[in-house]
Design a protein around this motif. Structure first.
Motif, PDB file in Angstrom:
ATOM      1  N   UNK A 260       0.834  -1.213   0.000  1.00 50.91           N
ATOM      2  CA  UNK A 260       0.000   0.000   0.000  1.00 50.91           C
ATOM      3  C   UNK A 260       0.864   1.256   0.000  1.00 50.91           C
ATOM      4  N   UNK A 261       1.935   1.258   0.784  1.00 45.11           N
ATOM      5  CA  UNK A 261       2.809   2.429   0.859  1.00 45.11           C
ATOM      6  C   UNK A 261       3.517   2.682  -0.470  1.00 45.11           C
ATOM      7  N   UNK A 262       3.979   1.612  -1.108  1.00 44.34           N
ATOM      8  CA  UNK A 262       4.641   1.765  -2.405  1.00 44.34           C
ATOM      9  C   UNK A 262       3.652   2.281  -3.449  1.00 44.34           C
ATOM     10  N   UNK A 263       2.438   1.745  -3.425  1.00 49.46           N
ATOM     11  CA  UNK A 263       1.399   2.220  -4.348  1.00 49.46           C
ATOM     12  C   UNK A 263       1.114   3.695  -4.119  1.00 49.46           C
ATOM     13  N   UNK A 264       1.023   4.083  -2.852  1.00 53.13           N
ATOM     14  CA  UNK A 264       0.787   5.484  -2.515  1.00 53.13           C
ATOM     15  C   UNK A 264       1.929   6.366  -2.999  1.00 53.13           C
ATOM     16  N   UNK A 265       3.159   5.882  -2.849  1.00 57.02           N
ATOM     17  CA  UNK A 265       4.321   6.645  -3.294  1.00 57.02           C
ATOM     18  C   UNK A 265       4.316   6.851  -4.802  1.00 57.02           C
ATOM     19  N   UNK A 266       3.951   5.810  -5.536  1.00 57.24           N
ATOM     20  CA  UNK A 266       3.887   5.925  -6.999  1.00 57.24           C
ATOM     21  C   UNK A 266       2.780   6.891  -7.414  1.00 57.24           C
ATOM     22  N   UNK A 267       1.652   6.810  -6.723  1.00 63.90           N
ATOM     23  CA  UNK A 267       0.515   7.669  -7.066  1.00 63.90           C
ATOM     24  C   UNK A 267       0.843   9.136  -6.822  1.00 63.90           C
ATOM     25  N   UNK A 268       1.574   9.417  -5.735  1.00 67.52           N
ATOM     26  CA  UNK A 268       1.925  10.796  -5.384  1.00 67.52           C
ATOM     27  C   UNK A 268       3.401  11.066  -5.669  1.00 67.52           C
ATOM     28  N   UNK A 269       3.863  10.581  -6.802  1.00 64.55           N
ATOM     29  CA  UNK A 269       5.272  10.685  -7.149  1.00 64.55           C
ATOM     30  C   UNK A 269       5.750  12.141  -7.215  1.00 64.55           C
ATOM     31  N   UNK A 270       4.880  13.059  -7.576  1.00 64.81           N
ATOM     32  CA  UNK A 270       5.262  14.461  -7.729  1.00 64.81           C
ATOM     33  C   UNK A 270       4.732  15.326  -6.593  1.00 64.81           C
ATOM     34  N   UNK A 271       4.541  14.736  -5.440  1.00 63.02           N
ATOM     35  CA  UNK A 271       3.950  15.454  -4.313  1.00 63.02           C
ATOM     36  C   UNK A 271       4.709  15.098  -3.039  1.00 63.02           C
ATOM     37  N   UNK A 272       4.727  16.038  -2.084  1.00 61.96           N
ATOM     38  CA  UNK A 272       5.403  15.769  -0.818  1.00 61.96           C
ATOM     39  C   UNK A 272       4.738  14.641  -0.033  1.00 61.96           C
ATOM     40  N   UNK A 273       3.517  14.251  -0.403  1.00 61.26           N
ATOM     41  CA  UNK A 273       2.870  13.114   0.237  1.00 61.26           C
ATOM     42  C   UNK A 273       3.697  11.840   0.072  1.00 61.26           C
ATOM     43  N   UNK A 274       4.536  11.819  -0.941  1.00 60.15           N
ATOM     44  CA  UNK A 274       5.436  10.685  -1.152  1.00 60.15           C
ATOM     45  C   UNK A 274       6.250  10.386   0.100  1.00 60.15           C
ATOM     46  N   UNK A 275       6.646  11.425   0.829  1.00 61.09           N
ATOM     47  CA  UNK A 275       7.515  11.236   1.990  1.00 61.09           C
ATOM     48  C   UNK A 275       6.823  10.506   3.134  1.00 61.09           C
TER      49      UNK A 275
END
Length: 299
Positions: A110-125
């Motif tokens: 889930x975390x990796x999916x979230x990171x890919x989805x928000x690749x251009x956003x600080x939510x990635x962190x």
């Protein structure tokens, strides 16, 4: 803690300091204490001229702090509040994933999916931080030597201070600076989490003191710069105005942060914790009542 209690606690944890620091910014604007536009003319700083060129409104300040900044990103009274929207949204994502994904592998997916989805956003962190927590043993094995830790820390510091012009001159790929900054944060945190020397350094008396006041300092430094610092810039002789303003502002910001930390940060934190516990108790009590009523009906 239940998902509802976690979200409420996080919201109050952010809104309390935001509201108090925004009230300070509003009060300074109300009494006409800001001199940033005049100071910008002296320093030729376009950034300094951006703020507080509007009429104060207490109700607008309240709306912006408790709602607007999270929905529209509005942060006129304190531009530093722009980070609060990803802070809240990212926290909610982590809470939800932690509630529905019971295994580490499922959470990691889930975390990796979230990171890919928000690749251009600080939510990635937020995904990065959650992965560091869930896979801390793997992280320690990956960064097993001091050479790797030192390299990660030095590289993180480099990308932290590097300018777009410098990276271009060094033939780095033309990537948005936000990505380099996120890489910087990731490398530095990874080094600190796995290097006892850095943990000891940052975990000392000075490091802990700076940690306690860091959120307060972050929230109040802009109003101080736009009022006190700017007033010094336009009042003092031009030859010494900037240097003297820096020399005065730096201790003032730190002293003010230490003095205001109990009010702006610690008190809202205790309130948020109490609210989270009370919410969980209320949910538990309501659930028990429902079970008793159901039992009474079925008997």
């Amino acid at each position: 803690m239940s998902l509802l209690a976690q979200v409420l606690r996080r919201y109050l944890r952010l809104v309390g300091p935001m509201l108090l620091s925004s009230a300070l910014a509003w009060a300074l604007l109300e009494v006409g204490a800001y001199r940033n536009v005049e100071a910008a003319a002296v320093t030729e700083s376009r950034w300094l001229a951006l703020w507080y060129q509007f009429e104060p409104s207490f109700m607008t300040m309240i709306w912006e702090t408790v709602y607007g900044v999270f929905v529209t990103g509005a942060s006129a009274y304190n531009s530093n509040l722009w980070t609060m929207r990803p802070e809240l949204i990212g926290s909610v994502f982590v809470f939800v994933i932690g509630s529905v994904a019971r295994t580490r592998a499922w959470r990691g997916t889930c975390y990796v999916t979230l990171a890919v989805w928000f690749w251009s956003d600080y939510l990635l962190l937020f995904s990065v931080g959650a992965l560091f927590y869930d896979f801390q043993n793997e992280l320690k094995r990956l960064m097993h030597s001091n050479i790797i830790r030192i390299s990660a820390f030095v590289a993180g510091l480099f990308f932290f201070i590097a300018t777009e012009k410098l990276l271009k001159h060094m033939y780095f790929p033309p990537v948005d600076m936000m990505r380099w900054q996120m890489l910087s944060a990731t490398l530095i945190v990874a080094a600190v989490l796995t290097w006892p020397l850095l943990q000891h350094s940052f975990g000392g008396v000075i490091g802990r003191a700076l940690g306690r006041i860091s959120f307060t300092l972050y929230l109040i430094h802009l109003p101080i710069i736009c009022s006190l610092t700017s007033w010094l810039v336009i009042t003092l002789p031009k030859s010494i105005s900037v240097a003297t303003s820096i020399a005065v502002t730096t201790p003032v910001v730190f002293i003010a942060s230490f003095l205001l930390c109990p009010l702006i940060d610690q008190w809202p934190t205790m309130l948020s914790r109490s609210a989270g516990t009370s919410t969980d108790n209320a949910i538990s009590s309501a659930w028990d009542n429902l079970k008793r009523r159901y039992a009474a009906i079925t008997e």
